[in-house]
Design a protein around this motif. Structure first.
Motif, PDB file in Angstrom:
ATOM      1  N   HIS A 203      -7.174 -22.492 -35.401  1.00 62.72           N
ATOM      2  CA  HIS A 203      -6.643 -22.922 -35.485  1.00 62.72           C
ATOM      3  C   HIS A 203      -5.322 -24.702 -34.701  1.00 62.72           C
ATOM      4  O   HIS A 203      -6.002 -25.109 -34.344  1.00 62.72           O
ATOM      5  N   ASP A 204      -4.084 -24.194 -33.661  1.00 65.69           N
ATOM      6  CA  ASP A 204      -3.582 -25.291 -33.694  1.00 65.69           C
ATOM      7  C   ASP A 204      -3.762 -26.560 -34.278  1.00 65.69           C
ATOM      8  O   ASP A 204      -2.909 -27.196 -34.175  1.00 65.69           O
ATOM      9  N   LEU A 205      -3.023 -26.679 -35.809  1.00 68.36           N
ATOM     10  CA  LEU A 205      -3.512 -27.376 -37.025  1.00 68.36           C
ATOM     11  C   LEU A 205      -2.143 -28.123 -36.834  1.00 68.36           C
ATOM     12  O   LEU A 205      -0.930 -27.645 -36.697  1.00 68.36           O
ATOM     13  N   ARG A 206      -1.920 -29.634 -36.338  1.00 66.53           N
ATOM     14  CA  ARG A 206      -1.286 -30.346 -36.588  1.00 66.53           C
ATOM     15  C   ARG A 206      -1.141 -31.575 -37.085  1.00 66.53           C
ATOM     16  O   ARG A 206      -2.341 -32.176 -37.082  1.00 66.53           O
ATOM     17  N   LEU A 220     -11.418 -25.877 -33.829  1.00 68.86           N
ATOM     18  CA  LEU A 220     -11.891 -24.961 -34.285  1.00 68.86           C
ATOM     19  C   LEU A 220     -12.943 -23.642 -33.820  1.00 68.86           C
ATOM     20  O   LEU A 220     -14.364 -24.233 -32.996  1.00 68.86           O
ATOM     21  N   VAL A 221     -13.045 -22.431 -34.789  1.00 74.32           N
ATOM     22  CA  VAL A 221     -13.509 -21.491 -33.915  1.00 74.32           C
ATOM     23  C   VAL A 221     -15.073 -21.293 -34.515  1.00 74.32           C
ATOM     24  O   VAL A 221     -14.853 -21.723 -35.955  1.00 74.32           O
ATOM     25  N   VAL A 222     -16.328 -21.603 -33.127  1.00 71.57           N
ATOM     26  CA  VAL A 222     -17.793 -21.711 -34.185  1.00 71.57           C
ATOM     27  C   VAL A 222     -18.086 -19.977 -32.861  1.00 71.57           C
ATOM     28  O   VAL A 222     -17.805 -19.873 -31.920  1.00 71.57           O
ATOM     29  N   ALA A 231     -22.614 -26.945 -35.336  1.00 69.97           N
ATOM     30  CA  ALA A 231     -21.007 -26.962 -34.955  1.00 69.97           C
ATOM     31  C   ALA A 231     -20.809 -28.648 -35.248  1.00 69.97           C
ATOM     32  O   ALA A 231     -19.388 -28.834 -35.735  1.00 69.97           O
ATOM     33  N   HIS A 232     -21.461 -29.606 -34.993  1.00 66.71           N
ATOM     34  CA  HIS A 232     -21.267 -30.932 -35.524  1.00 66.71           C
ATOM     35  C   HIS A 232     -21.096 -30.713 -36.936  1.00 66.71           C
ATOM     36  O   HIS A 232     -20.211 -31.982 -37.467  1.00 66.71           O
ATOM     37  N   ASP A 233     -21.834 -30.567 -37.888  1.00 69.72           N
ATOM     38  CA  ASP A 233     -22.009 -30.471 -39.197  1.00 69.72           C
ATOM     39  C   ASP A 233     -21.511 -29.936 -39.559  1.00 69.72           C
ATOM     40  O   ASP A 233     -20.795 -30.470 -40.791  1.00 69.72           O
ATOM     41  N   ILE A 234     -20.998 -29.472 -39.593  1.00 70.97           N
ATOM     42  CA  ILE A 234     -19.468 -28.033 -39.865  1.00 70.97           C
ATOM     43  C   ILE A 234     -17.978 -29.287 -39.817  1.00 70.97           C
ATOM     44  O   ILE A 234     -17.617 -28.902 -40.897  1.00 70.97           O
ATOM     45  N   CYS A 235     -18.043 -29.527 -38.518  1.00 63.35           N
ATOM     46  CA  CYS A 235     -16.969 -30.959 -38.750  1.00 63.35           C
ATOM     47  C   CYS A 235     -17.048 -31.433 -39.710  1.00 63.35           C
ATOM     48  O   CYS A 235     -16.331 -32.104 -40.380  1.00 63.35           O
ATOM     49  N   ASP A 236     -18.445 -31.935 -39.692  1.00 58.09           N
ATOM     50  CA  ASP A 236     -18.707 -33.442 -40.998  1.00 58.09           C
ATOM     51  C   ASP A 236     -18.445 -32.938 -42.031  1.00 58.09           C
ATOM     52  O   ASP A 236     -17.529 -33.863 -43.215  1.00 58.09           O
ATOM     53  N   ALA A 252      -9.459 -35.129 -36.458  1.00 55.20           N
ATOM     54  CA  ALA A 252      -9.869 -35.317 -34.841  1.00 55.20           C
ATOM     55  C   ALA A 252      -9.834 -33.470 -35.233  1.00 55.20           C
ATOM     56  O   ALA A 252      -8.993 -32.460 -34.899  1.00 55.20           O
ATOM     57  N   ILE A 253     -10.830 -32.751 -34.336  1.00 56.95           N
ATOM     58  CA  ILE A 253     -11.634 -31.822 -34.670  1.00 56.95           C
ATOM     59  C   ILE A 253     -11.847 -30.845 -33.241  1.00 56.95           C
ATOM     60  O   ILE A 253     -13.147 -31.629 -32.456  1.00 56.95           O
TER      61      ILE A 253
END
Length: 269
Positions: A203-206, A220-222, A231-236, A252-253
């Motif tokens: 959420h809060d996508l800009r 990003l909600v996990v 969580a870092h793997d998902i971001c990558d 930036a996440i």
């Protein structure tokens, strides 16, 4: 040589072309300079500054042409043969330049295409002006209506003025950090949804665009019990997918636990 205001206005615009082309070249070189300590987000906006400068110069040229056209409504008629010869030669040369530039725009790499677009639109409007001036001056010679010359100059000025306005407004949107268009935003949301397996929502996508770069940030909600590594793997994975879609994206996440979910953002498929 000809006494033609219409041809003078066309020549004045070509003078502006030279100056704006130099400005575009400088802007491209500055925009491609990597980020540094003083400019950690890069130098991409130099392209917008160049386009604004070009728009200002185009508008000034148009206003000068309009003023001269008004003063010369009752002026001397142009010299027919010289006017038509000069106009025809310049129009043909400009047509060739416009075709070459348009082809270059289609082949241009993403880092420089945006800076060339403003110059390309200006040159294409210049082609239209030149063709109109050449035909109009010929009509003035045939009919003997001297008033056609300043009238044509005024029409050229209005066309130039509209071109300059479009260049400036499109550039100001970038300088004001305007969001990407709806189609691009939909692609970004889809990519995040498909690549964020293991997360709950985003959420809060800009977004904003600056030159060739697109800046994207969101939360990003996990699962709150998920490890930092997971969580870092998902971001990558999300970043890799977004860059595959938009190679110049800067992402930036911000990761949040599940109690921060809003159920109003991008639900993960």
């Amino acid at each position: 040589m000809t006494g033609s205001i219409a041809l003078m206005s066309d020549a004045l615009e070509s003078t502006v072309n030279v100056a704006t082309a130099v400005a575009a070249l400088i802007a491209i070189r500055v925009a491609m300079v990597p980020a540094d300590d003083n400019h950690p987000y890069g130098h991409h906006k130099a392209e917008f500054l160049s386009a604004v400068l070009e728009g200002v110069m185009i508008i000034i040229a148009a206003l000068l042409i309009l003023r001269e056209a008004v003063h010369r409504v009752h002026g001397a008629a142009c010299s027919g043969g010289a006017a038509f010869g000069a106009g025809g030669e310049r129009g043909g040369q400009r047509d060739q330049r416009a075709v070459v530039l348009e082809a270059d725009l289609l082949r241009a790499p993403a880092p420089v295409a945006r800076a060339l677009v403003a110059d390309g639109h200006h040159l294409l409007s210049d082609v239209i002006s030149s063709v109109g001036v050449t035909l109009g001056v010929l009509l003035a010679i045939v009919t003997g209506w001297a008033v056609l010359d300043p009238a044509l100059a005024a029409l050229v000025a209005v066309n130039i003025l509209w071109s300059g306005w479009k260049v400036m407004t499109s550039s100001l949107s970038g300088l004001m950090d305007e969001a990407v268009d709806t189609a691009a935003l939909d692609r970004i949301r889809t990519v995040i949804s498909e690549a964020a397996e293991g997360a709950i929502e985003a959420h809060d996508l800009r977004t904003r665009h600056a030159g060739r770069a697109t800046f994207i940030d969101f939360h990003l909600v996990v699962d709150g019990a998920m490890s930092v590594t997971q969580a870092h793997d998902i971001c990558d994975r999300i970043e890799k997918a977004l860059k595959a879609e938009m190679p110049q994206a800067q992402i930036a996440i911000h990761v949040e636990p599940d109690d921060k979910a809003k159920q109003s953002g991008v639900l993960v498929l």
